[in-house]
Design a protein around this motif. Sequence first.
Motif, PDB file in Angstrom:
ATOM      1  N   LEU A 112       0.863  -1.178   0.000  1.00 37.44           N
ATOM      2  CA  LEU A 112       0.000   0.000   0.000  1.00 37.44           C
ATOM      3  C   LEU A 112       0.900   1.228   0.000  1.00 37.44           C
ATOM      4  O   LEU A 112       1.648   1.452   0.943  1.00 37.44           O
ATOM      5  CB  LEU A 112      -0.901   0.027   1.243  1.00 37.44           C
ATOM      6  CG  LEU A 112      -1.830  -1.157   1.488  1.00 37.44           C
ATOM      7  CD1 LEU A 112      -2.614  -0.965   2.784  1.00 37.44           C
ATOM      8  CD2 LEU A 112      -2.790  -1.334   0.337  1.00 37.44           C
ATOM      9  N   LYS A 114       0.354   4.860  -0.114  1.00 33.23           N
ATOM     10  CA  LYS A 114      -0.601   5.969  -0.069  1.00 33.23           C
ATOM     11  C   LYS A 114       0.083   7.290   0.248  1.00 33.23           C
ATOM     12  O   LYS A 114      -0.388   8.341  -0.159  1.00 33.23           O
ATOM     13  CB  LYS A 114      -1.649   5.715   1.038  1.00 33.23           C
ATOM     14  CG  LYS A 114      -2.674   4.671   0.704  1.00 33.23           C
ATOM     15  CD  LYS A 114      -3.994   4.884   1.452  1.00 33.23           C
ATOM     16  CE  LYS A 114      -3.923   4.583   2.931  1.00 33.23           C
ATOM     17  NZ  LYS A 114      -5.265   4.345   3.532  1.00 33.23           N
ATOM     18  N   TYR A 115       1.168   7.247   1.035  1.00 34.38           N
ATOM     19  CA  TYR A 115       1.785   8.472   1.562  1.00 34.38           C
ATOM     20  C   TYR A 115       3.200   8.616   1.034  1.00 34.38           C
ATOM     21  O   TYR A 115       3.918   7.629   0.844  1.00 34.38           O
ATOM     22  CB  TYR A 115       1.812   8.438   3.089  1.00 34.38           C
ATOM     23  CG  TYR A 115       0.463   8.300   3.730  1.00 34.38           C
ATOM     24  CD1 TYR A 115      -0.660   8.939   3.196  1.00 34.38           C
ATOM     25  CD2 TYR A 115       0.302   7.533   4.875  1.00 34.38           C
ATOM     26  CE1 TYR A 115      -1.904   8.817   3.797  1.00 34.38           C
ATOM     27  CE2 TYR A 115      -0.936   7.408   5.489  1.00 34.38           C
ATOM     28  CZ  TYR A 115      -2.038   8.045   4.940  1.00 34.38           C
ATOM     29  OH  TYR A 115      -3.260   7.914   5.533  1.00 34.38           O
ATOM     30  N   ARG A 118       6.722   6.656   2.145  1.00 33.52           N
ATOM     31  CA  ARG A 118       6.466   5.456   2.949  1.00 33.52           C
ATOM     32  C   ARG A 118       5.597   4.465   2.174  1.00 33.52           C
ATOM     33  O   ARG A 118       4.586   4.863   1.591  1.00 33.52           O
ATOM     34  CB  ARG A 118       5.731   5.831   4.242  1.00 33.52           C
ATOM     35  CG  ARG A 118       6.571   6.576   5.263  1.00 33.52           C
ATOM     36  CD  ARG A 118       5.719   7.561   6.048  1.00 33.52           C
ATOM     37  NE  ARG A 118       5.259   8.630   5.168  1.00 33.52           N
ATOM     38  CZ  ARG A 118       4.301   9.507   5.484  1.00 33.52           C
ATOM     39  NH1 ARG A 118       3.690   9.436   6.646  1.00 33.52           N
ATOM     40  NH2 ARG A 118       3.943  10.437   4.627  1.00 33.52           N
ATOM     41  N   LEU A 120       3.676   0.680   2.690  1.00 31.66           N
ATOM     42  CA  LEU A 120       3.252  -0.267   3.725  1.00 31.66           C
ATOM     43  C   LEU A 120       3.050  -1.649   3.113  1.00 31.66           C
ATOM     44  O   LEU A 120       2.341  -1.806   2.119  1.00 31.66           O
ATOM     45  CB  LEU A 120       1.963   0.259   4.374  1.00 31.66           C
ATOM     46  CG  LEU A 120       1.369  -0.525   5.553  1.00 31.66           C
ATOM     47  CD1 LEU A 120       0.609   0.449   6.469  1.00 31.66           C
ATOM     48  CD2 LEU A 120       0.433  -1.631   5.090  1.00 31.66           C
ATOM     49  N   ILE A 168       7.039   0.081   5.883  1.00 25.88           N
ATOM     50  CA  ILE A 168       6.283  -0.277   7.080  1.00 25.88           C
ATOM     51  C   ILE A 168       5.807  -1.714   6.936  1.00 25.88           C
ATOM     52  O   ILE A 168       5.086  -2.049   5.994  1.00 25.88           O
ATOM     53  CB  ILE A 168       5.073   0.667   7.240  1.00 25.88           C
ATOM     54  CG1 ILE A 168       5.569   2.112   7.377  1.00 25.88           C
ATOM     55  CG2 ILE A 168       4.217   0.252   8.430  1.00 25.88           C
ATOM     56  CD1 ILE A 168       4.469   3.155   7.306  1.00 25.88           C
ATOM     57  N   ARG A 199       9.944  -0.004   9.543  1.00 22.00           N
ATOM     58  CA  ARG A 199       9.037   0.207  10.676  1.00 22.00           C
ATOM     59  C   ARG A 199       8.106  -0.995  10.803  1.00 22.00           C
ATOM     60  O   ARG A 199       7.569  -1.474   9.817  1.00 22.00           O
ATOM     61  CB  ARG A 199       8.222   1.481  10.418  1.00 22.00           C
ATOM     62  CG  ARG A 199       7.407   1.861  11.629  1.00 22.00           C
ATOM     63  CD  ARG A 199       6.293   2.862  11.413  1.00 22.00           C
ATOM     64  NE  ARG A 199       6.468   3.990  10.547  1.00 22.00           N
ATOM     65  CZ  ARG A 199       5.488   4.898  10.340  1.00 22.00           C
ATOM     66  NH1 ARG A 199       4.331   4.795  10.982  1.00 22.00           N
ATOM     67  NH2 ARG A 199       5.667   5.892   9.509  1.00 22.00           N
ATOM     68  N   TYR A 289       2.615   8.115  20.150  1.00 24.51           N
ATOM     69  CA  TYR A 289       2.730   8.658  18.795  1.00 24.51           C
ATOM     70  C   TYR A 289       1.348   9.141  18.352  1.00 24.51           C
ATOM     71  O   TYR A 289       1.093  10.338  18.289  1.00 24.51           O
ATOM     72  CB  TYR A 289       3.301   7.554  17.898  1.00 24.51           C
ATOM     73  CG  TYR A 289       3.446   7.840  16.424  1.00 24.51           C
ATOM     74  CD1 TYR A 289       3.759   9.110  15.946  1.00 24.51           C
ATOM     75  CD2 TYR A 289       3.299   6.804  15.491  1.00 24.51           C
ATOM     76  CE1 TYR A 289       3.909   9.345  14.582  1.00 24.51           C
ATOM     77  CE2 TYR A 289       3.455   7.025  14.136  1.00 24.51           C
ATOM     78  CZ  TYR A 289       3.755   8.297  13.684  1.00 24.51           C
ATOM     79  OH  TYR A 289       3.899   8.499  12.334  1.00 24.51           O
ATOM     80  N   TYR A 290       0.455   8.205  18.082  1.00 27.89           N
ATOM     81  CA  TYR A 290      -0.902   8.564  17.665  1.00 27.89           C
ATOM     82  C   TYR A 290      -1.925   8.005  18.638  1.00 27.89           C
ATOM     83  O   TYR A 290      -1.714   6.940  19.244  1.00 27.89           O
ATOM     84  CB  TYR A 290      -1.238   7.915  16.314  1.00 27.89           C
ATOM     85  CG  TYR A 290      -0.700   8.602  15.087  1.00 27.89           C
ATOM     86  CD1 TYR A 290      -0.924   9.962  14.848  1.00 27.89           C
ATOM     87  CD2 TYR A 290      -0.009   7.867  14.123  1.00 27.89           C
ATOM     88  CE1 TYR A 290      -0.449  10.563  13.684  1.00 27.89           C
ATOM     89  CE2 TYR A 290       0.468   8.462  12.963  1.00 27.89           C
ATOM     90  CZ  TYR A 290       0.246   9.817  12.753  1.00 27.89           C
ATOM     91  OH  TYR A 290       0.706  10.404  11.608  1.00 27.89           O
ATOM     92  N   GLU A 332      -7.834   8.625   9.937  1.00 25.40           N
ATOM     93  CA  GLU A 332      -7.418   8.292   8.573  1.00 25.40           C
ATOM     94  C   GLU A 332      -8.610   8.480   7.650  1.00 25.40           C
ATOM     95  O   GLU A 332      -9.669   7.904   7.872  1.00 25.40           O
ATOM     96  CB  GLU A 332      -6.916   6.853   8.517  1.00 25.40           C
ATOM     97  CG  GLU A 332      -6.390   6.492   7.148  1.00 25.40           C
ATOM     98  CD  GLU A 332      -5.540   5.231   7.158  1.00 25.40           C
ATOM     99  OE1 GLU A 332      -5.292   4.678   8.239  1.00 25.40           O
ATOM    100  OE2 GLU A 332      -5.141   4.802   6.069  1.00 25.40           O
ATOM    101  N   LYS A 339      -2.273  11.122   7.479  1.00 19.54           N
ATOM    102  CA  LYS A 339      -3.300  10.986   8.502  1.00 19.54           C
ATOM    103  C   LYS A 339      -3.737  12.398   8.915  1.00 19.54           C
ATOM    104  O   LYS A 339      -2.889  13.281   9.042  1.00 19.54           O
ATOM    105  CB  LYS A 339      -2.736  10.252   9.724  1.00 19.54           C
ATOM    106  CG  LYS A 339      -2.078   8.913   9.420  1.00 19.54           C
ATOM    107  CD  LYS A 339      -3.051   7.751   9.535  1.00 19.54           C
ATOM    108  CE  LYS A 339      -2.343   6.406   9.560  1.00 19.54           C
ATOM    109  NZ  LYS A 339      -2.048   5.846   8.209  1.00 19.54           N
TER     110      LYS A 339
HETATM  111  C1  LIG Z   1      -0.750   4.946   8.496  1.00 19.43           C
HETATM  112  C2  LIG Z   1      -0.090   4.607   7.244  1.00 19.43           C
HETATM  113  C3  LIG Z   1       1.239   4.969   7.020  1.00 19.43           C
HETATM  114  C4  LIG Z   1       2.072   5.674   8.051  1.00 19.43           C
HETATM  115  O1  LIG Z   1       1.648   6.959   8.346  1.00 19.43           O
HETATM  116  P1  LIG Z   1       2.491   7.785   9.416  1.00 19.43           P
HETATM  117  O2  LIG Z   1       1.721   9.046   9.580  1.00 19.43           O
HETATM  118  O3  LIG Z   1       3.852   7.968   8.860  1.00 19.43           O
HETATM  119  O4  LIG Z   1       2.526   6.962  10.673  1.00 19.43           O
HETATM  120  C5  LIG Z   1       1.799   4.656   5.804  1.00 19.43           C
HETATM  121  N1  LIG Z   1       1.107   4.019   4.825  1.00 19.43           N
HETATM  122  C6  LIG Z   1      -0.175   3.663   5.011  1.00 19.43           C
HETATM  123  C7  LIG Z   1      -0.889   2.967   3.913  1.00 19.43           C
HETATM  124  C8  LIG Z   1      -0.814   3.932   6.228  1.00 19.43           C
HETATM  125  O5  LIG Z   1      -2.079   3.535   6.387  1.00 19.43           O
END
Ligand SMILES: *Cc1c(COP(=O)(O)O)cnc(C)c1O
Length: 344
Positions: A112, A114-115, A118, A120, A168, A199, A289-290, A332, A339
């Motif tokens: 995944l 998405k961001y 990073r 996942l 991640i 991570r 953290y969150y 989310e 986020k």
């Molecule tokens: C939550 C998430 C992250 C990590 O977000 P952070 O704000 O860096 O903790 C990365 N990828 C996906 C798909 C997520 O759902």
Amino acid sequence: MSSPHDAASREARSLSYPHPGWQQAMREAITDVDTLCQRLDLPETYRADAHRAATLFGLRVPTGYVDRMRRGDVDDPLLRQVLPLDAETRNVPGFGLDAVGDMASAAGHGLLHKYHGRALLVTTGACAVHCRYCFRRYFDYAGQHAGGSNLRQALEHIAADTSISEVILSGGDPLSLTNERLSLIGTALDEMTHIMRIRLHTRTAVVLPERIDAGLLGWVAARRATVVIVVHVNHANELSPEVTRSLAALKDAGATLLNQAVLLAGVNDDEAALVDLSEALFAAGVLPYYIHLLDRVAGVHHFEVAEPDAVALMQAVAARLPGYLVPKLARELPGEPAKRVIGV
Ligand SMILES: *Cc1c(COP(=O)(O)O)cnc(C)c1O
Ligand code: SF4
């Protein structure tokens, strides 16, 4: 005729890993409503409902986690997180099947992205515990995780995209994987020089501290990339002495430890519980953290804390703690670049 016990011990002997302790503990998790109710002296009245709700999403809880619950108390904050309830069977508007848009953004082989920066990796569908509020209770794991040959494809994608600096490992729970499987992934990522951090998001460290074995500690220590472990603790009562020891060992091995919690009605939606949680985490070497607002998936509405109440609660918490012990309240939302942090 061979008994189930024989089958289990044959399986344990055939494991290539020399310390099958945690895998045994994982197999011995309670999956039956009656066993759980008997062990905790719960009233008969809960059983029929629990049986019905468990057909939607099975009960699963390690015995060591059950031992941290108060007997005879259906409101115990740990029990609430795992006990199937009748409320789950109700259909509530606004609570759907893919609250966070994971189905839409999945590349198909369990990655995944998405961001920015990073990616996942959904390493497995398995978890040591089944949390009733889980946003992935309906996730299509069969088609979406990086098991078997999907892993090679997912790693090729990461290797080819130098904009990714952090991978991640998620799931399910990545600590459901064997140390051999983790080594395969860790070694491959360490070879990609653009990957700065690995991570892990895990609840296993908390519900099954046996999992933090010598092999895993060696895995953390061996990484070229920096290892960040985000544990998932929702209540201070989850931090037993065994958990605290395991966390200390991870920290000694070189991991940075963070926590993410979910704000859950009837579990941790009060000021004292959240202050205690942050204090207990810090004492265990973990920074908050969150704290997430609930993902609105079907069957979890009874855990929801309304956003204005959540904001007021976190303001009260912030008035009692140093800033570094106040987690970010976040939600989310599908299609957003990060986020969404709320009300700070
Ligand atoms: C939550 C998430 C992250 C990590 O977000 P952070 O704000 O860096 O903790 C990365 N990828 C996906 C798909 C997520 O759902
Ligand atoms: S451990 Fe995490 S992924 Fe697994 S059921 Fe609990 S919340 Fe969901």
